[in-house]
Design a protein around this motif. Structure first.
Motif, PDB file in Angstrom:
ATOM      1  N   GLN A   1       4.768  -1.251  -9.268  1.00 22.87           N
ATOM      2  CA  GLN A   1       3.420  -1.279  -9.831  1.00 22.87           C
ATOM      3  C   GLN A   1       2.635  -0.048  -9.370  1.00 22.87           C
ATOM      4  OE1 GLN A   1       2.624  -3.638 -12.052  1.00 22.87           O
ATOM      5  NE2 GLN A   1       4.697  -4.467 -11.724  1.00 22.87           N
ATOM      6  N   LYS A   2       2.127   0.720 -10.326  1.00 31.77           N
ATOM      7  CA  LYS A   2       1.338   1.896  -9.982  1.00 31.77           C
ATOM      8  C   LYS A   2       0.116   1.527  -9.148  1.00 31.77           C
ATOM      9  CE  LYS A   2       2.505   4.870 -13.925  1.00 31.77           C
ATOM     10  NZ  LYS A   2       1.945   5.616 -15.079  1.00 31.77           N
ATOM     11  N   GLU A   3      -0.532   0.442  -9.511  1.00 31.03           N
ATOM     12  CA  GLU A   3      -1.736   0.029  -8.792  1.00 31.03           C
ATOM     13  C   GLU A   3      -1.422  -0.270  -7.332  1.00 31.03           C
ATOM     14  OE1 GLU A   3      -0.560  -1.357 -11.516  1.00 31.03           O
ATOM     15  OE2 GLU A   3      -2.020  -0.833 -13.088  1.00 31.03           O
ATOM     16  N   THR A   4      -0.256  -0.871  -7.094  1.00 33.97           N
ATOM     17  CA  THR A   4       0.132  -1.233  -5.728  1.00 33.97           C
ATOM     18  C   THR A   4       0.421   0.002  -4.887  1.00 33.97           C
ATOM     19  OG1 THR A   4       1.079  -3.331  -6.488  1.00 33.97           O
ATOM     20  CG2 THR A   4       1.776  -2.532  -4.325  1.00 33.97           C
ATOM     21  N   VAL A   5       1.234   0.920  -5.414  1.00 35.37           N
ATOM     22  CA  VAL A   5       1.589   2.106  -4.634  1.00 35.37           C
ATOM     23  C   VAL A   5       0.365   2.975  -4.373  1.00 35.37           C
ATOM     24  CG1 VAL A   5       2.223   3.660  -6.542  1.00 35.37           C
ATOM     25  CG2 VAL A   5       3.369   3.861  -4.329  1.00 35.37           C
ATOM     26  N   GLU A   6      -0.534   3.069  -5.343  1.00 41.77           N
ATOM     27  CA  GLU A   6      -1.751   3.865  -5.146  1.00 41.77           C
ATOM     28  C   GLU A   6      -2.654   3.232  -4.093  1.00 41.77           C
ATOM     29  OE1 GLU A   6      -3.737   4.695  -8.819  1.00 41.77           O
ATOM     30  OE2 GLU A   6      -1.928   5.503  -9.759  1.00 41.77           O
ATOM     31  N   LYS A   7      -2.761   1.903  -4.133  1.00 37.29           N
ATOM     32  CA  LYS A   7      -3.584   1.199  -3.143  1.00 37.29           C
ATOM     33  C   LYS A   7      -3.030   1.418  -1.738  1.00 37.29           C
ATOM     34  CE  LYS A   7      -3.129  -3.236  -2.566  1.00 37.29           C
ATOM     35  NZ  LYS A   7      -3.185  -4.713  -2.776  1.00 37.29           N
ATOM     36  N   TYR A   8      -1.727   1.254  -1.566  1.00 36.29           N
ATOM     37  CA  TYR A   8      -1.112   1.413  -0.253  1.00 36.29           C
ATOM     38  C   TYR A   8      -1.192   2.870   0.227  1.00 36.29           C
ATOM     39  CZ  TYR A   8       0.964  -3.275  -0.645  1.00 36.29           C
ATOM     40  OH  TYR A   8       1.167  -4.627  -0.749  1.00 36.29           O
ATOM     41  N   ALA A   9      -0.934   3.814  -0.678  1.00 29.75           N
ATOM     42  CA  ALA A   9      -0.958   5.225  -0.289  1.00 29.75           C
ATOM     43  C   ALA A   9      -2.356   5.652   0.129  1.00 29.75           C
ATOM     44  CB  ALA A   9      -0.467   6.089  -1.444  1.00 29.75           C
ATOM     45  N   ARG A  10      -3.366   5.208  -0.606  1.00 26.77           N
ATOM     46  CA  ARG A  10      -4.742   5.617  -0.292  1.00 26.77           C
ATOM     47  C   ARG A  10      -5.301   4.827   0.886  1.00 26.77           C
ATOM     48  NH1 ARG A  10      -5.309   6.710  -6.310  1.00 26.77           N
ATOM     49  NH2 ARG A  10      -5.165   8.993  -6.319  1.00 26.77           N
ATOM     50  N   PHE A  11      -4.690   3.712   1.202  1.00 27.12           N
ATOM     51  CA  PHE A  11      -5.038   3.016   2.436  1.00 27.12           C
ATOM     52  C   PHE A  11      -4.616   3.871   3.633  1.00 27.12           C
ATOM     53  CE2 PHE A  11      -3.611   0.206   5.927  1.00 27.12           C
ATOM     54  CZ  PHE A  11      -4.825  -0.380   6.252  1.00 27.12           C
ATOM     55  N   ARG A  12      -3.453   4.502   3.516  1.00 27.90           N
ATOM     56  CA  ARG A  12      -2.969   5.383   4.583  1.00 27.90           C
ATOM     57  C   ARG A  12      -3.706   6.718   4.585  1.00 27.90           C
ATOM     58  NH1 ARG A  12      -0.935   1.817   7.923  1.00 27.90           N
ATOM     59  NH2 ARG A  12       0.912   0.732   7.114  1.00 27.90           N
ATOM     60  N   ASN A  13      -4.021   7.218   3.392  1.00 22.80           N
ATOM     61  CA  ASN A  13      -4.637   8.536   3.273  1.00 22.80           C
ATOM     62  C   ASN A  13      -5.538   8.555   2.034  1.00 22.80           C
ATOM     63  OD1 ASN A  13      -5.317  11.212   2.986  1.00 22.80           O
ATOM     64  ND2 ASN A  13      -3.234  11.985   3.081  1.00 22.80           N
TER      65      ASN A  13
END
Length: 218
Positions: A175-187
């Motif tokens: 899911q694009k929404e999931t990977v973007e959420k997790y990535a932007r949580f880190r950075n």
């Protein structure tokens, strides 16, 4: 009893050396990209896909880092991309001094952009500053959208996240929404590109971004 944290000392020394290397590269007007990912994500395939969009716009080359073998370097040379092979002798990362040694063996004077294709794993390469101006990591769709949560440092250190193999999005539970959420949580500042090195989708946009970054540096 006095305890010396050797790992921290090594990292601190490397960080200082990386700053020196960055300055050296800036003086030579060479932009260095540290490309990281897990094995099989498509680092070399992405570089091959970028070639037609960089030609005529930048003079560029690749330093291939591997524990052993020269398979990827031979692939790039056949595609007429200037490349040299770096062997780490079993080490799972490159640091600033190793990068400098590779650069000395490379005719970098005529190159605007050098891509360091780092060792394939999501842990060690993120720990060591190579002296690069830009850290970029590739995550392929088959690996799953949870990698930024499971391997935090890689995404904290990366300026750019490239999602590769989007041509198989419908096959995998990604899911694009999931990977973007997790990535932007880190950075929160990480920039995300979606590409398919196989079909070429999104590759021009990534190439345009790299050309712009090199231009800003030069």
């Amino acid at each position: 009893m006095k305890i010396i944290e050797l790992k921290q000392t090594i990292l601190d020394d490397n960080d200082q050396d990386a700053q020196v290397l960055r300055k050296e590269l800036q003086e030579k007007k060479t932009f260095l990209v540290n490309l990281m990912s897990s094995p099989g994500s498509g680092k070399t395939s992405t570089l091959l896909a970028l070639k037609p969009y960089l030609e005529g716009r930048l003079q560029w080359g690749v330093m291939e880092a591997d524990i052993d073998s020269d398979v990827d370097t031979q692939t790039l040379l056949k595609a007429e991309i200037p490349s040299i092979q770096l062997h780490t002798g079993g080490m799972c990362h490159l640091d600033a001094d190793m990068t400098r040694q590779g650069l000395k063996a490379f005719d970098q004077d005529n190159l605007d952009l050098i891509v360091l294709e780092n060792i394939g794993n999501l842990v060690c390469p993120a720990e060591f500053d190579t002296g690069a101006h830009l850290n970029m990591t590739i995550l392929s769709v088959p690996e799953g959208d949870d990698k930024p949560i499971k391997y935090p440092l890689m995404y904290e250190k990366s300026d750019v996240l490239v999602i590769n193999k989007i041509d198989v999005l419908e096959v995998f539970d990604f899911q694009k929404e999931t990977v973007e959420k997790y990535a932007r949580f880190r950075n929160p500042d990480i920039q995300i590109f979606y590409i398919s090195a196989l079909t070429g989708e999104g590759v021009k946009e990534l190439a345009d971004f790299l050309v712009k970054k090199v231009g800003e540096q030069l």
